[in-house]
Scaffold this active site. Structure first.
Site, PDB file in Angstrom:
ATOM      1  N   LYS A  17       6.780  69.528   5.343  1.00 15.87           N
ATOM      2  CA  LYS A  17       5.884  69.116   6.805  1.00 15.87           C
ATOM      3  C   LYS A  17       7.620  69.691   7.746  1.00 15.87           C
ATOM      4  CE  LYS A  17       4.304  66.820  10.146  1.00 15.87           C
ATOM      5  NZ  LYS A  17       4.414  67.125  11.126  1.00 15.87           N
TER       6      LYS A  17
ATOM      7  N   ASP B  40       5.261  72.891  11.099  1.00 15.63           N
ATOM      8  CA  ASP B  40       4.424  72.403  11.450  1.00 15.63           C
ATOM      9  C   ASP B  40       4.576  72.856  13.225  1.00 15.63           C
ATOM     10  OD1 ASP B  40       2.114  71.237  13.244  1.00 15.63           O
ATOM     11  OD2 ASP B  40       3.008  69.064  12.632  1.00 15.63           O
TER      12      ASP B  40
ATOM     13  N   LYS C 273       2.281  74.301  15.467  1.00 18.45           N
ATOM     14  CA  LYS C 273       1.025  74.518  16.176  1.00 18.45           C
ATOM     15  C   LYS C 273       1.061  75.301  17.532  1.00 18.45           C
ATOM     16  CE  LYS C 273       0.985  68.980  15.525  1.00 18.45           C
ATOM     17  NZ  LYS C 273       1.515  69.000  14.826  1.00 18.45           N
TER      18      LYS C 273
ATOM     19  N   ASP D 215      -0.422  80.756  22.280  1.00 19.73           N
ATOM     20  CA  ASP D 215      -0.364  81.519  23.590  1.00 19.73           C
ATOM     21  C   ASP D 215      -1.210  82.338  23.344  1.00 19.73           C
ATOM     22  OD1 ASP D 215       1.407  82.884  25.762  1.00 19.73           O
ATOM     23  OD2 ASP D 215       3.084  82.315  24.276  1.00 19.73           O
TER      24      ASP D 215
ATOM     25  N   THR E  30      -4.482  64.319  16.807  1.00 21.53           N
ATOM     26  CA  THR E  30      -5.232  62.950  17.351  1.00 21.53           C
ATOM     27  C   THR E  30      -4.652  61.732  18.556  1.00 21.53           C
ATOM     28  OG1 THR E  30      -3.292  62.598  15.316  1.00 21.53           O
ATOM     29  CG2 THR E  30      -5.204  62.846  14.820  1.00 21.53           C
TER      30      THR E  30
ATOM     31  N   ARG F  18       6.240  58.236   8.060  1.00 21.15           N
ATOM     32  CA  ARG F  18       6.530  56.955   7.285  1.00 21.15           C
ATOM     33  C   ARG F  18       5.838  55.687   6.628  1.00 21.15           C
ATOM     34  NH1 ARG F  18       4.898  56.263  14.002  1.00 21.15           N
ATOM     35  NH2 ARG F  18       3.373  57.201  13.212  1.00 21.15           N
TER      36      ARG F  18
HETATM   37  O1  C5P Z   1       4.604  58.888   9.727  1.00 18.47           O
HETATM   38  P1  C5P Z   1       3.246  59.226   9.458  1.00 18.47           P
HETATM   39  O2  C5P Z   1       2.832  59.112   8.427  1.00 18.47           O
HETATM   40  O3  C5P Z   1       1.319  59.131  11.088  1.00 18.47           O
HETATM   41  O4  C5P Z   1       3.384  61.110  10.435  1.00 18.47           O
HETATM   42  C1  C5P Z   1       2.707  61.547  10.425  1.00 18.47           C
HETATM   43  C2  C5P Z   1       2.728  63.057  10.823  1.00 18.47           C
HETATM   44  O5  C5P Z   1       1.689  63.978  11.298  1.00 18.47           O
HETATM   45  C3  C5P Z   1       3.864  63.092  11.883  1.00 18.47           C
HETATM   46  O6  C5P Z   1       4.948  64.258  11.355  1.00 18.47           O
HETATM   47  C4  C5P Z   1       2.810  63.611  13.600  1.00 18.47           C
HETATM   48  O7  C5P Z   1       3.979  64.094  14.079  1.00 18.47           O
HETATM   49  C5  C5P Z   1       1.833  64.527  12.167  1.00 18.47           C
HETATM   50  N1  C5P Z   1       0.699  64.608  13.264  1.00 18.47           N
HETATM   51  C6  C5P Z   1      -0.389  64.150  13.684  1.00 18.47           C
HETATM   52  N2  C5P Z   1      -1.795  63.944  14.737  1.00 18.47           N
HETATM   53  C7  C5P Z   1      -2.233  64.785  14.623  1.00 18.47           C
HETATM   54  C8  C5P Z   1      -1.293  66.274  14.458  1.00 18.47           C
HETATM   55  C9  C5P Z   1       0.134  65.971  13.450  1.00 18.47           C
HETATM   56  O8  C5P Z   1       0.179  62.911  13.124  1.00 18.47           O
HETATM   57  N3  C5P Z   1      -2.578  65.447  14.893  1.00 18.47           N
END
Ligand code: C5P
Length: 228
Positions: free
Chosen positions: A31, A60, A62, A65, A119, A209
């Site tokens: 991603k 990603d 998003k 527009d 989220t 992470r």
């Molecule tokens: O580090 P972690 O596993 O929490 O990363 C989640 C990834 O998903 C990040 O790149 C974050 O920007 C992305 N994301 C998210 N919630 C969303 C859309 C994307 O956590 N609704």
């Protein structure tokens, strides 16, 4: 289920080192988000494909527009050769149709997903904008995306099954906030383990992470792929 690794490290060098350490795994998605793409652009996508041409890339971005501008941007994304990208469902049915129509001329068009609810919203802040609960609106957005020819949605693992029931089992769900084996949630609100994601029929768990902060990301990915 296909693992999607979030390349959220602070520099291209670190992201590419992470990808390099995972190059023996053929069947994974990468991603590329705002930060990496704004900073490192098209050469970064090319560098990832050079590490392993079988890596699939999810851009990603998003998009949100007016329909024509979104279709123009979608076409440029398709030309980059990425495998999947996303738009905001709240950009509406006309935007969805316009994007899908524009991409229909591409033989190997990328998959297109719609973001339902970010989220980071809690119920109050979400309903102050959308006037409905997250669960209801996410389902409504998913139906609209399905009816307008998109391939799936970005949603919480907790909404994945209900969305498939309201659309189709083959309508894709991509879900962030996954903590494969119950790791620290950090800033994520509702986290799901891989076991729960499987039960909820999640197609793409997005994991950042818990992989790149692990002392051995390669080994962690191996465990995740085994669990999948
Ligand atoms: O580090 P972690 O596993 O929490 O990363 C989640 C990834 O998903 C990040 O790149 C974050 O920007 C992305 N994301 C998210 N919630 C969303 C859309 C994307 O956590 N609704």
């Amino acid at each position: 289920m296909k693992l999607c690794v979030a390349l959220d490290l602070p520099s291209a060098k670190e992201n590419l080192e992470l990808a390099e350490s995972l190059k023996s795994y053929d069947n994974i998605w990468m991603k590329v988000g705002f930060r990496a793409y704004i900073r490192d652009g098209k050469p970064f996508i090319e560098a990832l494909k050079k590490i392993n041409q079988n890596f699939k890339i999810f851009l990603d971005m998003k998009l949100y527009d007016i329909p024509n501008t979104m279709a123009d941007a979608s076409e440029e994304i398709a030309k980059l050769g990425v495998d999947m990208f996303n738009i905001h469902a709240s950009s509406g049915a006309v935007a969805m149709k316009t994007v899908m129509k524009r991409l229909s001329t591409y033989e190997n068009r990328p998959l297109v997903l719609a973001v339902t609810a970010l989220t980071s919203f809690d119920e109050d802040s979400f309903s102050s904008i959308y006037g409905e609960s997250i669960g209801e609106k996410a389902k409504e957005f998913a139906k609209m995306s399905y009816e307008n020819g998109l391939d799936g949605v970005v949603c919480s693992a907790f909404e994945s099954r209900a969305i498939k029931e309201a659309t189709s089992d083959s309508f894709l769900t991509l879900c962030p906030a996954i903590r494969p084996f119950g790791e620290d949630a950090e800033d994520q609100q509702r986290v799901a383990t891989l076991e729960l994601a499987k039960k909820e029929m999640v197609d793409f768990p997005v994991i950042g992470r818990p992989i790149y902060r692990d002392i051995n990301p390669k080994e962690k990915v191996k465990r995740i792929l085994e669990a999948i």
